[in-house]
Design an enzyme around this catalytic site. Structure first.
Site: not given
Length: 748
Positions: A719, A728
């Site tokens: 993350d 993304e």
């Protein structure tokens, strides 16, 4: 297949090329043994440069740079060193000590390429003084080059400030630092919630090979249910020895439940329906802040206000008069509006197509399915500028994208008239963070393709039937565009995207478009009922093919879009019962996968090689299960679809929710140029209801490669805003979330 490329390319050198000033150097001394020369500044400023608006020199043995205020971008003011050597596959330790005056400023430190395409191989953005004065990071170089660069970007601040740095080092041959994620308690649950009348399952990570007792506790710590775990052995997708826990018999709604087993207490969760009603709207609200060409209102989205992007207000060059790439056409198009595709500023017809279809199908399902509730997606539900116009909000939101898709059609009288341009985006990659209105790049149309043209035909045809009750003129316009696009695709059936066209935006190549022909014909048939389109559906080899594979459907695999709509949208199609049976058979396969998987998801790609955007592929496979429920009413399909959400919302090897704002621990640093709080504290995190792409075994980006080498399936995720291949957000991934969140909410 490589889906897209959103490199952290930085145009630092390109933008500063005309403004770089050599810092006056002291007498030369002995060269250091590592890649950075004179990183301790014992030889003054030798080998270092600064942009022309920065005053830099050595003070107290450090390089100190005075950066002006009022610059728009990080790279508008910088110091750095070029001609750095990098070796592909070698690990490097990038370290430095730095301070800022006034304190708390953020510096963007990069290792990248000093020439076109200015890729970045590693970047960090520490907040000076707050995060300490000494910084050290390891990464692995993906390339061989002697034209590397170490840079410190100081711009993008309203006020002037002073940056001082010392002991800059780029040492090769170091051992990479292992990334050890904090996975929390070993009892893995859906951290958001379970439906009172739905399945309730958890996964326990343990060394035990025999069954273990478990207890379900309410928010007061009282045991309200108990039982025994079921050993499942080693899960190939995580490498963990696991047990399954089924506590589905407990149906009492409540908040703050926990599950206790093997001395571990899970993260808290609810039993109820409210969270899914919120997620239904939050996942669809995501699209408003993705809009291009309109100012985002703070009143409608507090904390997310920003000026309109790409409307031609300097330094932005705008999308109202966009040329083709040089030599490819002699016209310009107004392609303003639409949604930004992902964390970049590009807009793509192929990905816009599947996103539009899935959101429109979310609404269309509500009209036809046994549990559908159209009012839940109706006017006023999404708090968008169009709310209150007596049109369902989800149709208003999708209209913003549809209008853009229609603008991408090649005008009459031009070569390839009626086809659709594949995409429009910047001439070169931009860096992070960068608000849409600050993007200085030239915008370019890329050549038309058959795939894009058929995406336009399919979605415009679908739109024609759904918007007809609200705007007959628009519906007629959409249908005319769909017919024209389909005819153009038939005339040019093999104009394919260039796989190497990945500078400034994703390539989105698709070498096989028979599925798009099938999809477009199906939507045109469902809207018009015409024999010509019916015959093309029935004559397509895709119509009877087995299309429900392990990976699920996606922008490059669109046959399922046709099959699902043919199975559920009323029509007189001959053999429709066989179409419906094929969906149920696909669902049976996904249901078997789910039951065999210790983490309870309908996704098990060959060799456990998780694909780009695996989280939305889990959801799209769940869509097939949900559709089988709509067709048959079979509770096993409903339960399988509902249970699939558990993995997305926390019941996974990393023990985290892949949806921002949902779950005690959730992904919130998705790769984005404007949801970039991790790099710039003045910018927001992604809005609640934003889906992360999730584990990707191929870890294409340099940051993931530096942290996740040798990762096993579910652990191929981090993350971090720099990991564009695992973390993304995109409009098509969120469309899958919106569709499944709406389905689960309807089951309440």
């Amino acid at each position: 297949m490589k889906r897209r490329r959103t490199a952290l390319a930085v145009s630092l050198t390109a933008l500063l090329a005309a403004a770089v000033t050599a810092v006056p150097a002291a007498p030369a001394g002995a060269e250091e043994t590592e890649q950075v020369k004179n990183g301790t500044f014992d030889n003054g400023t030798e080998s270092w440069w600064s942009s022309s608006n920065v005053t830099a020199g050595v003070s107290d043995g450090r390089l100190c740079a005075d950066a002006p205020g009022g610059t728009a971008n990080r790279w508008d003011a910088a110091v750095g060193q070029n001609d750095v050597t990098l070796v592909a596959g070698e690990s490097y330790r990038f370290s430095f000590s730095a301070t800022g005056t006034p304190a708390d400023h953020v510096v963007r430190a990069i290792v990248g390429l000093s020439v076109s395409p200015y890729d970045t191989y590693h970047e960090v953005s520490p907040q000076l003084s707050v995060s300490g004065n000494t910084y050290s990071y390891t990464f692995t170089s993906p390339v061989d080059t002697t034209q590397g660069q170490v840079g410190f970007q100081l711009g993008g601040t309203p006020d002037a400030w002073r940056f001082c740095v010392d002991d800059v080092s780029l040492l090769g041959g170091v051992a990479p630092e292992p990334h050890v994620p904090d996975t929390g308690p070993r009892v893995r649950v859906n951290q958001v919630g379970y439906l009172p009348s739905g399945p309730k399952n958890a996964t326990l990570v343990t060394d035990a090979t025999s069954r273990l007792p478990w207890q379900l506790k309410d928010d007061g710590g009282r045991t309200v249910a108990q039982g025994w775990s079921v050993p499942r052995g080693v899960d190939a997708s995580s490498g963990q020895n696991v047990h399954s826990i089924d506590f589905g018999r407990h149906q009492r709604p409540g908040e703050g439940y926990t599950l206790v087993a093997d001395g571990e207490t899970s993260r808290p969760f609810d039993i109820g329906t409210a969270a899914y009603e919120r997620l239904r709207t939050d996942s669809a609200k995501y699209y408003y802040t993705q809009r291009s060409g309109i100012a985002i209102s703070d009143e409608l989205r507090p904390g997310y206000a920003r000026p309109a992007g790409h409307v031609g207000v300097a330094p932005n060059q705008g999308d109202t008069e966009v040329p083709c790439r040089p030599g490819e056409c002699d016209y310009t198009l107004d392609v303003s509006g639409g949604w930004y595709d992902a964390g970049d500023h590009g807009k793509y017809v192929v990905n816009g197509g599947i996103s539009t279809w899935e959101l429109l199908s979310t609404y269309e399902r509500s009209l036809h399915a046994r549990t559908g509730e159209p009012s839940k997606l109706g006017d006023g539900t999404l708090a968008i500028p169009e709310s209150g116009n007596k049109v369902p909000d989800i149709l208003d939101e999708v209209r913003w994208e549809l209008d853009f898709l229609l603008k991408m059609q090649v005008p009459d009288g031009q070569p390839l008239a009626g086809m659709a341009h594949h995409k429009i985006h910047d001439e070169a990659w931009t860096g992070l963070p960068l608000l849409p209105d600050d993007d200085p790049q030239k915008r370019e149309l890329h050549p038309p393709t058959t795939a894009a043209t058929l995406n336009l035909a399919a979605t415009a045809a679908q739109a024609a039937r759904l918007y007809r009750p609200y705007d007959r003129e628009f519906a007629a316009k959409a249908l005319a565009a769909a017919r024209e696009a389909f005819a153009a695709a038939l005339a040019h059936p093999d104009v394919l995207a260039d796989e190497s066209d990945g500078i400034g935006g994703g390539a989105y190549p698709d070498g096989q478009v028979e599925d798009e022909f099938y999809w477009a014909a199906a939507e045109l048939y469902l809207t018009t009922g015409e024999r010509g389109f019916r015959d093309r559906v029935l004559g397509s080899p895709v119509h009877t093919a087995d299309i429900f594979g392990p990976l699920g459907f996606d922008w490059a695999r669109t046959a399922a879009a046709a099959r699902l709509d043919l199975a559920t949208v009323p029509s007189g199609l001959p053999g429709r019962d066989k179409v419906r049976r094929s969906v149920v058979q696909g669902a049976d396969r996904y249901l078997a996968t789910l039951k065999a998987h210790p983490y309870g998801m309908p996704y098990a790609p060959e060799g456990n090689v998780y694909d780009w955007g695996s989280s939305h592929q889990v959801l799209n496979n769940a869509v097939v299960l949900a559709t089988a429920y709509d067709i048959t009413g079979g509770s096993k399909y409903r339960d399988g679809a509902v249970q699939s959400m558990d993995y997305i919302l926390g019941r996974n090897a990393l023990n985290m929710s892949y949806v921002t704002g949902y779950g005690e621990v959730n992904a919130h640093n998705q790769h984005s140029r404007w949801y970039a709080h991790q790099l710039d504290p003045s910018l927001p995190e992604p809005p609640d209801g934003t889906l992360s792409g999730g584990p990707n075994s191929n870890i294409q980006d340099p940051y993931a490669q530096s942290k996740l080498q040798g990762c096993v399936a579910q652990f191929c995720f981090i993350d971090d805003i720099q990991s564009w291949s695992t973390n993304e957000h995109t409009i098509n991934w969120n469309a899958a979330l919106a569709r499944m969140a709406s389905f689960v909410a309807d089951q309440s």
